[in-house]
Structures are given as structure tokens and as C-alpha cells.
Design a protein around this motif. Structure first.
Motif, PDB file in Angstrom:
ATOM      1  N   ALA A  67      -5.041   5.750  15.528  1.00  0.00           N
ATOM      2  CA  ALA A  67      -4.049   4.839  16.104  1.00  0.00           C
ATOM      3  C   ALA A  67      -2.746   4.814  15.312  1.00  0.00           C
ATOM      4  CB  ALA A  67      -4.627   3.429  16.190  1.00  0.00           C
ATOM      5  N   CYS A  68      -2.816   5.056  14.013  1.00  0.00           N
ATOM      6  CA  CYS A  68      -1.605   4.965  13.181  1.00  0.00           C
ATOM      7  C   CYS A  68      -0.980   6.339  12.988  1.00  0.00           C
ATOM      8  CB  CYS A  68      -1.906   4.346  11.827  1.00  0.00           C
ATOM      9  SG  CYS A  68      -2.556   2.667  11.943  1.00  0.00           S
ATOM     10  N   GLY A  69      -1.805   7.320  12.840  1.00  0.00           N
ATOM     11  CA  GLY A  69      -1.353   8.709  12.895  1.00  0.00           C
ATOM     12  C   GLY A  69      -0.430   9.187  11.793  1.00  0.00           C
ATOM     13  N   ASP A  70      -0.262   8.453  10.731  1.00  0.00           N
ATOM     14  CA  ASP A  70       0.606   8.954   9.659  1.00  0.00           C
ATOM     15  C   ASP A  70       0.122   8.419   8.321  1.00  0.00           C
ATOM     16  OD1 ASP A  70       1.245   6.356   9.909  1.00  0.00           O
ATOM     17  OD2 ASP A  70       3.339   6.665  10.392  1.00  0.00           O
ATOM     18  N   ALA A  71       0.869   8.681   7.300  1.00  0.00           N
ATOM     19  CA  ALA A  71       0.412   8.401   5.938  1.00  0.00           C
ATOM     20  C   ALA A  71       0.774   7.001   5.467  1.00  0.00           C
ATOM     21  CB  ALA A  71       0.971   9.448   4.996  1.00  0.00           C
ATOM     22  N   ARG A  72       0.230   6.006   6.112  1.00  0.00           N
ATOM     23  CA  ARG A  72       0.487   4.639   5.667  1.00  0.00           C
ATOM     24  C   ARG A  72      -0.212   4.353   4.346  1.00  0.00           C
ATOM     25  NH1 ARG A  72       0.696   1.036  11.000  1.00  0.00           N
ATOM     26  NH2 ARG A  72       1.721   2.616  12.244  1.00  0.00           N
ATOM     27  N   PRO A  73       0.404   3.560   3.496  1.00  0.00           N
ATOM     28  CA  PRO A  73      -0.286   3.210   2.256  1.00  0.00           C
ATOM     29  C   PRO A  73      -1.418   2.215   2.519  1.00  0.00           C
ATOM     30  CG  PRO A  73       1.843   2.107   2.366  1.00  0.00           C
ATOM     31  CD  PRO A  73       1.751   2.994   3.577  1.00  0.00           C
ATOM     32  N   VAL A  74      -2.511   2.408   1.826  1.00  0.00           N
ATOM     33  CA  VAL A  74      -3.663   1.514   1.919  1.00  0.00           C
ATOM     34  C   VAL A  74      -3.968   0.998   0.514  1.00  0.00           C
ATOM     35  CG1 VAL A  74      -6.104   1.299   2.548  1.00  0.00           C
ATOM     36  CG2 VAL A  74      -4.580   2.785   3.893  1.00  0.00           C
ATOM     37  N   ILE A  75      -4.200  -0.294   0.424  1.00  0.00           N
ATOM     38  CA  ILE A  75      -4.517  -0.928  -0.857  1.00  0.00           C
ATOM     39  C   ILE A  75      -5.969  -1.400  -0.817  1.00  0.00           C
ATOM     40  CG2 ILE A  75      -3.972  -2.858  -2.402  1.00  0.00           C
ATOM     41  CD1 ILE A  75      -1.126  -2.787  -0.901  1.00  0.00           C
ATOM     42  N   PHE A  76      -6.767  -0.899  -1.723  1.00  0.00           N
ATOM     43  CA  PHE A  76      -8.126  -1.410  -1.909  1.00  0.00           C
ATOM     44  C   PHE A  76      -8.066  -2.342  -3.115  1.00  0.00           C
ATOM     45  CE2 PHE A  76      -8.762   2.569   0.322  1.00  0.00           C
ATOM     46  CZ  PHE A  76      -9.778   2.281   1.212  1.00  0.00           C
ATOM     47  N   MET A  96      -2.143  -4.969   8.129  1.00  0.00           N
ATOM     48  CA  MET A  96      -3.480  -5.517   8.396  1.00  0.00           C
ATOM     49  C   MET A  96      -4.188  -5.824   7.081  1.00  0.00           C
ATOM     50  SD  MET A  96      -4.814  -2.810  11.291  1.00  0.00           S
ATOM     51  CE  MET A  96      -3.525  -1.814  12.093  1.00  0.00           C
ATOM     52  N   ALA A  97      -4.860  -6.952   7.063  1.00  0.00           N
ATOM     53  CA  ALA A  97      -5.724  -7.307   5.925  1.00  0.00           C
ATOM     54  C   ALA A  97      -7.149  -7.389   6.442  1.00  0.00           C
ATOM     55  CB  ALA A  97      -5.297  -8.649   5.335  1.00  0.00           C
ATOM     56  N   VAL A 119      -9.028  -5.053   1.903  1.00  0.00           N
ATOM     57  CA  VAL A 119      -8.258  -3.836   2.178  1.00  0.00           C
ATOM     58  C   VAL A 119      -6.992  -4.226   2.934  1.00  0.00           C
ATOM     59  CG1 VAL A 119      -8.301  -1.563   3.259  1.00  0.00           C
ATOM     60  CG2 VAL A 119     -10.423  -2.537   2.337  1.00  0.00           C
ATOM     61  N   LEU A 120      -5.853  -3.744   2.448  1.00  0.00           N
ATOM     62  CA  LEU A 120      -4.582  -3.980   3.135  1.00  0.00           C
ATOM     63  C   LEU A 120      -4.050  -2.639   3.643  1.00  0.00           C
ATOM     64  CD1 LEU A 120      -2.825  -6.341   0.512  1.00  0.00           C
ATOM     65  CD2 LEU A 120      -4.232  -7.000   2.472  1.00  0.00           C
ATOM     66  N   ILE A 121      -3.735  -2.577   4.941  1.00  0.00           N
ATOM     67  CA  ILE A 121      -3.197  -1.354   5.545  1.00  0.00           C
ATOM     68  C   ILE A 121      -1.718  -1.591   5.829  1.00  0.00           C
ATOM     69  CG2 ILE A 121      -3.436   0.285   7.462  1.00  0.00           C
ATOM     70  CD1 ILE A 121      -6.122   0.015   6.188  1.00  0.00           C
ATOM     71  N   GLY A 122      -0.851  -0.784   5.276  1.00  0.00           N
ATOM     72  CA  GLY A 122       0.579  -0.961   5.511  1.00  0.00           C
ATOM     73  C   GLY A 122       0.947  -0.730   6.970  1.00  0.00           C
ATOM     74  N   SER A 123       2.090  -1.268   7.379  1.00  0.00           N
ATOM     75  CA  SER A 123       2.646  -0.950   8.698  1.00  0.00           C
ATOM     76  C   SER A 123       3.452   0.340   8.573  1.00  0.00           C
ATOM     77  CB  SER A 123       3.564  -2.079   9.168  1.00  0.00           C
ATOM     78  OG  SER A 123       4.793  -2.022   8.454  1.00  0.00           O
ATOM     79  N   SER A 124       4.086   0.748   9.666  1.00  0.00           N
ATOM     80  CA  SER A 124       4.928   1.955   9.606  1.00  0.00           C
ATOM     81  C   SER A 124       6.138   1.752   8.699  1.00  0.00           C
ATOM     82  CB  SER A 124       5.398   2.342  11.016  1.00  0.00           C
ATOM     83  OG  SER A 124       6.334   1.384  11.486  1.00  0.00           O
ATOM     84  N   GLN A 125       6.459   0.488   8.400  1.00  0.00           N
ATOM     85  CA  GLN A 125       7.643   0.172   7.595  1.00  0.00           C
ATOM     86  C   GLN A 125       7.333   0.011   6.108  1.00  0.00           C
ATOM     87  OE1 GLN A 125      10.779  -0.343   9.325  1.00  0.00           O
ATOM     88  NE2 GLN A 125       9.503   0.647  10.866  1.00  0.00           N
ATOM     89  N   THR A 126       6.060  -0.055   5.749  1.00  0.00           N
ATOM     90  CA  THR A 126       5.694  -0.378   4.365  1.00  0.00           C
ATOM     91  C   THR A 126       6.136   0.726   3.408  1.00  0.00           C
ATOM     92  OG1 THR A 126       3.840  -1.675   5.188  1.00  0.00           O
ATOM     93  CG2 THR A 126       3.734  -1.009   2.876  1.00  0.00           C
ATOM     94  N   MET A 155     -14.557   3.619  -0.886  1.00  0.00           N
ATOM     95  CA  MET A 155     -13.544   2.944  -1.708  1.00  0.00           C
ATOM     96  C   MET A 155     -13.632   1.420  -1.578  1.00  0.00           C
ATOM     97  SD  MET A 155     -10.262   5.459  -1.202  1.00  0.00           S
ATOM     98  CE  MET A 155     -10.267   7.110  -1.945  1.00  0.00           C
ATOM     99  N   ALA A 156     -14.357   0.937  -0.586  1.00  0.00           N
ATOM    100  CA  ALA A 156     -14.509  -0.513  -0.401  1.00  0.00           C
ATOM    101  C   ALA A 156     -15.956  -0.920  -0.596  1.00  0.00           C
ATOM    102  CB  ALA A 156     -14.053  -0.917   0.999  1.00  0.00           C
ATOM    103  N   ASP A 157     -16.153  -2.098  -1.148  1.00  0.00           N
ATOM    104  CA  ASP A 157     -17.487  -2.692  -1.170  1.00  0.00           C
ATOM    105  C   ASP A 157     -17.355  -4.142  -0.727  1.00  0.00           C
ATOM    106  OD1 ASP A 157     -16.544  -4.135  -3.315  1.00  0.00           O
ATOM    107  OD2 ASP A 157     -17.823  -3.159  -4.798  1.00  0.00           O
ATOM    108  N   MET A 158     -18.398  -4.932  -0.939  1.00  0.00           N
ATOM    109  CA  MET A 158     -18.390  -6.301  -0.425  1.00  0.00           C
ATOM    110  C   MET A 158     -17.392  -7.194  -1.133  1.00  0.00           C
ATOM    111  SD  MET A 158     -22.389  -7.030   0.344  1.00  0.00           S
ATOM    112  CE  MET A 158     -22.854  -6.368  -1.264  1.00  0.00           C
TER     113      MET A 158
END
Lengths: 250, 250
Positions: B185-194, B161-162, B224-231, B217-220
């Protein structure tokens, strides 16, 4: 060691859509690596070695590029569109993760490009103006049930959808099944944009309501955009404008 | 009448990411219209009139541009990123649909650009290497229940997700709620990129597991990119590479 590796996006086809960042990197590279038609887009010059390979050898190509960069060469892997969207960047990082640990500390940079869905959307108007998803329909890369699940969830979320690789030579029936799923899940006359070879001399744009889509409207050079329930078509004397409004009323 | 209207994408900030197509159009324009900081990026020259306006007047700006083009002027509406992704192109077509019928036959072209998520992904590696979605988190534009529904469906589809506009000044609590939904909803340690202000002097990239994310961690200026379960995250001496593999095994 002064080698580097860039994974550079050439955009959809027209050189006017190649960023100066990419052009600059290509002019400093010693080796260009990629699928035959993309390597052919890089001008020949003294000191540049071209390594063109056929489709479906992405990991071999990535390892070759990493080996050259590790030996001190300045290497560009070229992709069409954006290298990070269904293109070479993931293959390079797959090779990094599985390969020589020293590769992790190479100077590796991804240089973004205009990916096909952005070029296609621009030609049609602004169909991606609200929330959307991008799905690679090739079932070489994932099982069909996962594709079907994503199509149904994307329809339920009312995303605009962009499909890459809608119709592969090896499995032409996949796109026909995708259209069936969409007709069932969307259930109304959403606009569909077939954007073939955008920004090349072969460009062709076709805009039709979902019920009138047939699988043969897409080939391997086509990106398909499916409107959401909110997507609008503005009739005019030429091809209509298609756009998705920014807002959804509560 | 020889007027035209282009809606041009300036990319995320660095002029090396502006396409030659956009630069060429800007050099032929008589009027440049847009949000103050984007108009400021266009060099002054004799014969060019700049019309800079504040945020949140998109439709006024679009009508102004159309009126000028209809009067025979060569007009460029400028957006950051890609004009078709949560930017000015949809506003222009909204104005066209609701406005003077003669506007439909104007020469209107959208010129694509490097949208923020592509630039952010390139800096991190290749997190968008598999199916993904892009969601505008601003609830100025849609009701919160629709945003939450889309987040849950995107998690179920296992899309990367972006998020654009994760944290607006007027409603800072929205992103905190989005993070709660994602953790559930994701329930695990997915990587997140700010990715903040990519390709500008203020660029900052932060990569953290989902459980460690906090709203501040986010501003205007952050995507933000949220990894999938495969990332995957590849550790190395500097910032890690983050990528999503091309394939999902059956």
C-alpha cells in the motif's frame, strides 16, 4: 560545549499533569522559549531568561533556541500538551534539517507530555479505547482537499477521530465543512465530545450526537472527539460516560 | 459512601514520566489493582492492599475494582501508558455499562498518562508531527480483515501510523501480514521506528526503511511507528532524527 536543547511538553494546563522529567529540565534551563501563555507558566527565578513570542513564528523560535544551545546555553522550548503532536518539536527538527550542519550534533531531546486528546478523552471516559486518528484541522498547514480526503477515509476506516485546531480565527468556515463531510460519511448519530480548555479553570465538556453539532461549539481552545460506530454512551445522573469498547466482534 | 475509583496511567516505565496527579491518587488509594508488573511499580505502604492479576482478565479486574469502590474503598486501577489508549479504562466502562446500575454513579475518574507512542516518538524526534493514527494490531480483539482494511485506508490517507501490540505470542504471523500489506500500500522507502521498552532499562530504538523491516524486529514490548510519505530522516553522527513536517504544500 555543554549546551542542550529540550523541547518540553507542559500538558494541557494543570501543573499536576506536568511530568517530573519536564519539571526537572525546566529547573535546569537557562533560557525558556515559546508562545507567550506557555512561557508564562514557567516560574520566574534568578538565572532564567524568558523569551516569549507570538503565535506563528515557530521556525524563528526554533532557530533562536538552536543558536542559543549551540552557544553552550541550556535551553527549553515549551509547548502545551505533547511537543510532538501538532506542536513545537517538528518545527525544531525542520530548522535543524535546513540549518547549520553543526546543529545536528547538539544534545536535543523531546520530553513528552499529556497531549490534549488524552486529557479530553480521560474527562469523558474512554472514547479512544479502540483504533483512532488525530487530525489537525487547520488549513493553514495543508490544503482543504487533503483534509476532506482524510476525513472520508477515517470515516470509512471507522476510526474514532480527534481534531486539533478545529476552528481557526482566520478560517472559521473549515470546521463547518468538516461537520458536513462527517454527517455525510458517518450517516448516523455518533457521539461527539467538545472538550474546551481541559484541565484549566475554563474547562467545559459538551457531549452531543453528530446531527446536533454546530460549528460554534468549537473554538481555538477546543479539541473535538468524534466517536466511531462502536462508541457507547452510558447515561447517568451527571454527564454521561463515553467509551469505545476494546473489541469488535467478527 | 466515600469510595472512589481512579484508572491511572503509569506512563511507559520511568517514574519521571508519571504525572503528579497519578502519584497523588496512588498515595491516597487503599487498593491498587492491575496486571502484575504494573502493580509492582506502586511502592508498598501500610494501608495499601495490592491486587495483582495476570493478563487477559481485564473485565474481572474491572468488576473487582468497581465492587470495592462501591463498598466505600478508595481504589486505583493501574495501566501502563495512558489508561484510555488500548488499556484498562475501556474495560472499566464496559463493566460499568453491563453491571450494577449503582456503579454508574460512583466517583470514577480516568487520570491520563504518557502513552507508549508519545514516548517512542519523542525518542526518535517528532514522527507524529502531522496527522496520524493509532491501531492495535492484536487480532484477539478484532477480525484480521478489519485490521487489513484499516491499514490500507490509513496508507491511502497518508497518515503516520502507530501500532500497539504488533506481535502477540499467540498469533505471531499477524505482524508479518501487516508488513506485507504496508509494503504493497505504501510502495516506497518510508522510515519505520521500532521502539522497544522505551523509558525502561531495556530500551532499544531501531530505525529502518520499510523494505528492510522483518517481523522479528517487534515483540510484545515494542511500539512501531510507520512514517507517512512526508516523514524525513536527518542523518547525524548518532541515531538519526526522524520527524514529519507540520505542513503539506498544496
Amino acid at each position: 560545549m555543554s549546551g542542550w536543547l529540550v523541547i518540553a511538553g507542559l500538558g494541557p494546563g494543570d501543573d499536576a499533569l506536568v511530568t517530573p522529567e519536564v519539571s526537572g529540565a525546566l529547573s535546569g534551563a537557562q533560557d525558556v522559549i515559546g508562545y507567550i501563555p506557555y512561557v508564562a507558566r514557567v516560574p520566574d527565578r534568578v538565572g532564567l531568561t524568558k523569551h516569549a513570542s507570538d503565535n506563528r513564528v515557530e521556525l524563528d523560535r526554533a532557530r533562536h533556541a538552536l543558536t542559543l544551545a549551540a552557544a553552550g546555553r541550556r535551553v527549553a522550548v515549551v509547548s502545551s500538551g505533547d511537543p510532538g503532536v501538532f506542536a513545537m518539536a517538528s518545527a525544531v527538527f525542520e530548522a535543524v534539517e535546513a540549518g547549520d550542519p553543526a546543529w545536528r550534533d547538539l544534545d536535543i531531546r523531546v520530553l513528552p507530555g499529556i497531549t490534549a486528546m488524552l486529557a479530553a478523552a480521560a474527562r469523558a471516559g474512554a472514547p479512544l479505547g479502540h483504533d483512532f486518528c488525530a487530525i489537525n484541522l487547520s488549513d493553514n498547514l495543508k490544503p482543504w482537499p487533503l483534509i476532506e480526503k482524510r476525513l472520508r477515509l477515517a470515516a470509512e476506516a471507522d476510526f474514532v477521530m480527534a481534531f486539533y485546531n478545529p476552528r481557526s480565527r482566520s478560517r472559521p468556515e473549515g470546521f463547518a465543512r468538516a461537520l458536513e463531510v462527517l454527517r455525510e460519511a458517518c450517516g448516523d448519530a455518533r457521539p461527539v465530545i467538545f472538550a474546551r480548555a481541559v484541565a484549566t479553570p475554563d474547562e467545559r465538556l459538551t457531549i452531543v450526537p453528530l446531527p446536533e453539532c454546530s460549528p460554534d461549539m468549537a473554538d481555538m481552545r477546543t479539541v473535538v472527539l468524534i466517536g466511531s460506530s462502536q462508541t457507547r454512551v452510558i447515561p447517568r445522573s451527571g454527564a454521561p460516560f463515553v467509551y469505545t469498547p476494546r473489541s469488535v466482534e467478527p
